[in-house]
Design an enzyme around this catalytic site. Structure first.
Site: not given
Length: 312
Positions: A123, A125, A127
């Site tokens: 992953e 990310d 955010e």
């Protein structure tokens, strides 16, 4: 009061009001000039790049399909998933974030293969964490590979602009050399693929996601401030979608962008192998002035810092 005294008083009042205005949203700095990687890749229509993932009623395409609103309300959040899986690439979207009281709200733009590899997924990310009272949104980045989720590699930044006024670009460059997080083309984080990070570097094909959801249990000060649906709906506007990556062919499971033809992988060239001088200046600027948390500095969390921190 003399004219000179009046002018002095007005000047003091102006300076005080300016300082208050600035301090209420944190220091404001002008970013350095950097190359615009986003100019190298074409924009894609929403329906060419993405399919609906969940919350269909809260996904609204606009401007003949060149942009889309994803919405969180009391009934549901919403999300998009890319129509293709990618093995390396450049991925970017311009986002305008919800305003008002947004504690507990998370808008995410990320790559993941958790659906394919639930026990050893990768992953990468972005955010964006909502704020309480008048505090700004916080940008959080994270990365892990092969299920290394027990080692959180979060880094957090204050933005140098108001992300609720207009759209700003959030981009991920991921290749065999490094992963770079960029905001308005300014690098804010670089993770180099080397022996120190080893198998924790993302190495398998991933889908691209864009979501908005309720993360009341952790997003704002560890869950101290939950989503207040009195301020709903929370709308994130997305546009300028770019996906310049090596598409993993369903008919050729052996295809690899590392060893395959260069035409498979648009980010394998030398110009993408390391940061330029301008980009390095931008990276140092962003981290020096806007980063307020790095897992590599968190000795209360890690008695022995992850190996890659020693090479940072």
């Amino acid at each position: 009061m003399s004219i000179l005294q009046m002018r002095s008083l007005l000047l003091v009042l102006f300076i005080c009001s300016f300082v208050v205005a600035v301090s209420s949203r944190g220091p404001v700095y002008k970013p350095p000039n950097v190359e615009k990687l986003t100019d190298r890749f074409a924009h894609q229509p929403v329906d060419k790049a993405f399919s609906n993932l969940y919350g269909d009623k809260n996904i609204h395409q606009l401007n003949n399909g060149s942009s889309v609103n994803i919405i969180l309300d009391k009934s549901s959040g919403s999300g998009l998933i890319s129509k293709n899986r990618y093995y390396y690439g450049f991925f970017s979207v311009a986002i305008k974030l919800p305003s008002s009281f947004t504690s507990g709200v998370v808008v995410a733009f990320y790559l993941s293969n958790a659906d394919m590899y639930p026990h050893n997924h990768d992953e990468i990310d972005f955010e964006l964490l909502g704020h309480e009272k008048r505090r700004n949104w916080v940008l959080q980045t994270n990365i892990y590979g092969n299920g290394s989720t027990k080692t959180g590699r979060e880094e957090k930044f204050y933005l140098w602009f108001d992300p609720t006024v207009e759209s700003h670009q959030y981009s991920i460059l991921w290749n065999n050399h490094h992963t770079v997080f960029l905001v308005d083309n300014v690098p804010v984080r670089e993770v180099v693929h080397n022996a120190a990070i080893g198998s924790a570097y993302p190495s398998k094909p991933m889908s691209v996601y864009a979501t908005i959801w309720d993360a009341s249990e952790w997003a704002t000060h560890g869950g101290k401030y939950a989503v207040n649906y009195k301020y709903a709906p929370f709308v994130a506007s997305l546009g300028q979608i770019e996906m310049g990556g090596c598409i993993k062919q369903k008919t050729d499971p052996t295809q690899s962008c590392v060893t395959g033809p260069s035409t498979y992988d648009p980010v394998e060239g030398q110009e993408f192998a390391k940061l330029s001088k301008q980009q390095t200046t931008g990276l140092n600027w962003a981290r020096g002035k806007h980063m307020f948390y790095s897992y590599c500095k968190d000795t209360s969390r890690y008695k022995a810092l992850p190996a890659e921190c020693n090479n940072a």
